[in-house]
Design a protein around this motif. Structure first.
Motif, PDB file in Angstrom:
ATOM      1  N   THR A  75     -64.523 -31.533  77.080  1.00 26.62           N
ATOM      2  CA  THR A  75     -64.497 -33.001  76.995  1.00 26.62           C
ATOM      3  C   THR A  75     -65.417 -33.617  78.052  1.00 26.62           C
ATOM      4  O   THR A  75     -65.004 -34.437  78.883  1.00 26.62           O
ATOM      5  CB  THR A  75     -63.061 -33.552  77.165  1.00 26.62           C
ATOM      6  OG1 THR A  75     -62.139 -32.738  76.438  1.00 26.62           O
ATOM      7  CG2 THR A  75     -62.962 -34.976  76.618  1.00 26.62           C
TER       8      THR A  75
ATOM      9  N   ARG B 274     -69.521 -35.285  78.819  1.00 25.71           N
ATOM     10  CA  ARG B 274     -70.661 -35.942  78.184  1.00 25.71           C
ATOM     11  C   ARG B 274     -71.973 -35.604  78.891  1.00 25.71           C
ATOM     12  O   ARG B 274     -73.041 -35.976  78.426  1.00 25.71           O
ATOM     13  CB  ARG B 274     -70.455 -37.462  78.147  1.00 25.71           C
ATOM     14  CG  ARG B 274     -69.243 -37.882  77.342  1.00 25.71           C
ATOM     15  CD  ARG B 274     -69.241 -39.359  77.061  1.00 25.71           C
ATOM     16  NE  ARG B 274     -70.325 -39.754  76.180  1.00 25.71           N
ATOM     17  CZ  ARG B 274     -70.294 -39.617  74.859  1.00 25.71           C
ATOM     18  NH1 ARG B 274     -69.246 -39.081  74.256  1.00 25.71           N
ATOM     19  NH2 ARG B 274     -71.322 -40.017  74.132  1.00 25.71           N
TER      20      ARG B 274
ATOM     21  N   ASN C 136     -67.712 -47.849  75.106  1.00 26.98           N
ATOM     22  CA  ASN C 136     -67.310 -46.498  74.721  1.00 26.98           C
ATOM     23  C   ASN C 136     -66.399 -45.890  75.776  1.00 26.98           C
ATOM     24  O   ASN C 136     -65.393 -45.252  75.462  1.00 26.98           O
ATOM     25  CB  ASN C 136     -68.545 -45.606  74.516  1.00 26.98           C
ATOM     26  CG  ASN C 136     -69.026 -45.605  73.079  1.00 26.98           C
ATOM     27  OD1 ASN C 136     -68.272 -45.291  72.170  1.00 26.98           O
ATOM     28  ND2 ASN C 136     -70.274 -45.968  72.876  1.00 26.98           N
ATOM     29  N   ASN C 137     -66.757 -46.082  77.040  1.00 26.49           N
ATOM     30  CA  ASN C 137     -65.925 -45.564  78.128  1.00 26.49           C
ATOM     31  C   ASN C 137     -64.553 -46.234  78.136  1.00 26.49           C
ATOM     32  O   ASN C 137     -63.533 -45.589  78.392  1.00 26.49           O
ATOM     33  CB  ASN C 137     -66.612 -45.788  79.479  1.00 26.49           C
ATOM     34  CG  ASN C 137     -67.731 -44.799  79.742  1.00 26.49           C
ATOM     35  OD1 ASN C 137     -67.794 -43.742  79.121  1.00 26.49           O
ATOM     36  ND2 ASN C 137     -68.617 -45.136  80.644  1.00 26.49           N
TER      37      ASN C 137
ATOM     38  N   LYS D 187     -62.484 -44.676  75.332  1.00 32.60           N
ATOM     39  CA  LYS D 187     -62.041 -43.321  75.689  1.00 32.60           C
ATOM     40  C   LYS D 187     -60.885 -43.372  76.675  1.00 32.60           C
ATOM     41  O   LYS D 187     -59.919 -42.602  76.570  1.00 32.60           O
ATOM     42  CB  LYS D 187     -63.215 -42.541  76.295  1.00 32.60           C
ATOM     43  CG  LYS D 187     -64.293 -42.150  75.291  1.00 32.60           C
ATOM     44  CD  LYS D 187     -65.499 -41.637  76.031  1.00 32.60           C
ATOM     45  CE  LYS D 187     -66.705 -41.642  75.099  1.00 32.60           C
ATOM     46  NZ  LYS D 187     -67.955 -41.415  75.844  1.00 32.60           N
TER      47      LYS D 187
ATOM     48  N   LYS E  70     -57.652 -44.367  74.885  1.00 36.93           N
ATOM     49  CA  LYS E  70     -57.072 -43.256  74.123  1.00 36.93           C
ATOM     50  C   LYS E  70     -56.462 -42.212  75.051  1.00 36.93           C
ATOM     51  O   LYS E  70     -55.396 -41.658  74.777  1.00 36.93           O
ATOM     52  CB  LYS E  70     -58.146 -42.615  73.224  1.00 36.93           C
ATOM     53  CG  LYS E  70     -58.569 -43.494  72.064  1.00 36.93           C
ATOM     54  CD  LYS E  70     -59.347 -42.714  71.021  1.00 36.93           C
ATOM     55  CE  LYS E  70     -60.668 -42.196  71.575  1.00 36.93           C
ATOM     56  NZ  LYS E  70     -61.451 -41.489  70.537  1.00 36.93           N
TER      57      LYS E  70
END
Length: 344
Positions: A89, A91, A232-233, A236, A239
């Motif tokens: 996980t 990037r 996007n961060n 994430k 979630k």
């Protein structure tokens, strides 16, 4: 590797410098070096954790860097890098040689195309902007321009770049000027629908229109906020924390201009000269679970602060996402002037 220097920072550099470098560096990673060798990494999450712990941002990056970083050797392929990123996980993965020197950085964003996000985005653009005086007499606040582009258009394009495609604009004051400009969103390759408030519904009331219409978490943004936050961060983080609601927060410092006394039973037991008080303020950016929308009454004025209180009383989990990136609330004329200078 070209532009490798944009990732590098000395272990003796300050956290403030790391934040500045991260904001300029879209890859969201800093490689901390000592005598030319990789000794740690700093990501967006490391900075946010430091802010939440109220660590002095003038202190050295070695105090917050991750020393248990993952690397690949020089012979690793893009396929191997992508596989490891998905497994761990991650990037970003730095590549080092046998001496620990950095040779390149694998970035997931470069290895795969930007993923289309199916989540809806709601941009709250119905306010009158009274504090801006004559500037909003004939122009809705989100349509005020910063460097020749409407604020609302800047926000929209940031969301599109992050992968969002489906939008709702909540409009009321001078709504036709917004609708006529953006229409159905096809100019940007996205879909825009409008929530037309017959009466002002506050910063949360219009969300009731989305009941039973959305099935995924919703990104909600004030239409007068300029920020460099990576949405996007944020998603994430939301979630990962398994939240019902995530509220973006910005650190706000208040300095008391006097010496503050600590008094107990008429006795002075301490003195602090001009102390700085740290607060986390609501930044006007949220991720919200669809089940929260069902709480909101139809056609009823409700501000986001009150919604947060209601959600908290019902024991849903609410998390704070501290932002270190550029953030400006265009609520006053002087803030609009500042944004012309600062926004790039």
């Amino acid at each position: 590797m070209k532009d490798l220097n944009k990732f590098l920072l000395s272990h003796k550099s300050s956290i403030v410098k790391a934040i500045s470098l991260l904001e300029k560096n879209s890859s969201q990673i800093i490689l901390v070096t000592k005598m030319g060798k990789l000794v740690g990494t700093i990501t967006d999450g490391d900075i946010r954790r430091a802010i939440m712990k109220k660590i002095n941002l003038d202190s050295k990056v070695e105090n917050i860097m991750n020393q248990k970083f993952v690397t690949l050797d020089e012979n690793s392929s893009s396929k191997q890098a992508l596989s490891l990123m998905r497994n761990k996980t991650l990037r970003q993965i730095p590549v080092i040689n046998k001496r620990g020197e950095i040779k390149k950085v694998f970035l997931m964003d470069q290895l795969i195309k930007t993923k289309t996000l199916l989540n809806d985005v709601v941009i709250l653009a119905g306010g009158k902007g009274k504090r801006l005086g004559n500037l909003t007499k004939n122009c809705p606040k989100p349509m005020l321009k910063v460097n020749n582009k409407p604020i609302l258009e800047i926000i929209l394009e940031q969301c599109v770049e992050a992968g969002f495609k489906n939008f709702y604009f909540s409009v009321n004051y001078l709504k036709n000027k917004i609708i006529d400009h953006f229409k159905d969103g096809s100019k940007w390759g996205i879909n825009i629908k409008y929530i037309e408030e017959k009466i002002p519904l506050g910063t949360a009331g219009s969300l009731s229109f989305l009941k039973n219409k959305v099935k995924k978490p919703v990104l909600v943004l004030n239409g007068d906020i300029l920020t460099k936050v990576d949405f996007n961060n944020l998603y994430k983080f939301y979630k990962l924390k398994k939240s019902a609601m995530t509220v973006c927060t910005k650190k706000y410092i208040t300095t008391v201009p006097y010496g503050v006394l600590k008094v107990n039973n008429f006795n002075i037991i301490g003195l602090e000269e001009k102390p700085a008080l740290f607060h986390f303020v609501n930044a006007g950016i949220y991720m919200i679970d669809p089940k929260i929308l069902k709480i909101i009454k139809d056609n009823t004025f409700l501000d986001m602060v009150d919604l947060i209180k209601i959600v908290k009383k019902k024991n849903f989990r609410i998390t704070a996402f501290p932002i270190h990136e550029y953030w400006q609330d265009i609520g006053l004329p002087e803030k609009l002037i500042e944004s012309h200078k600062d926004w790039k």
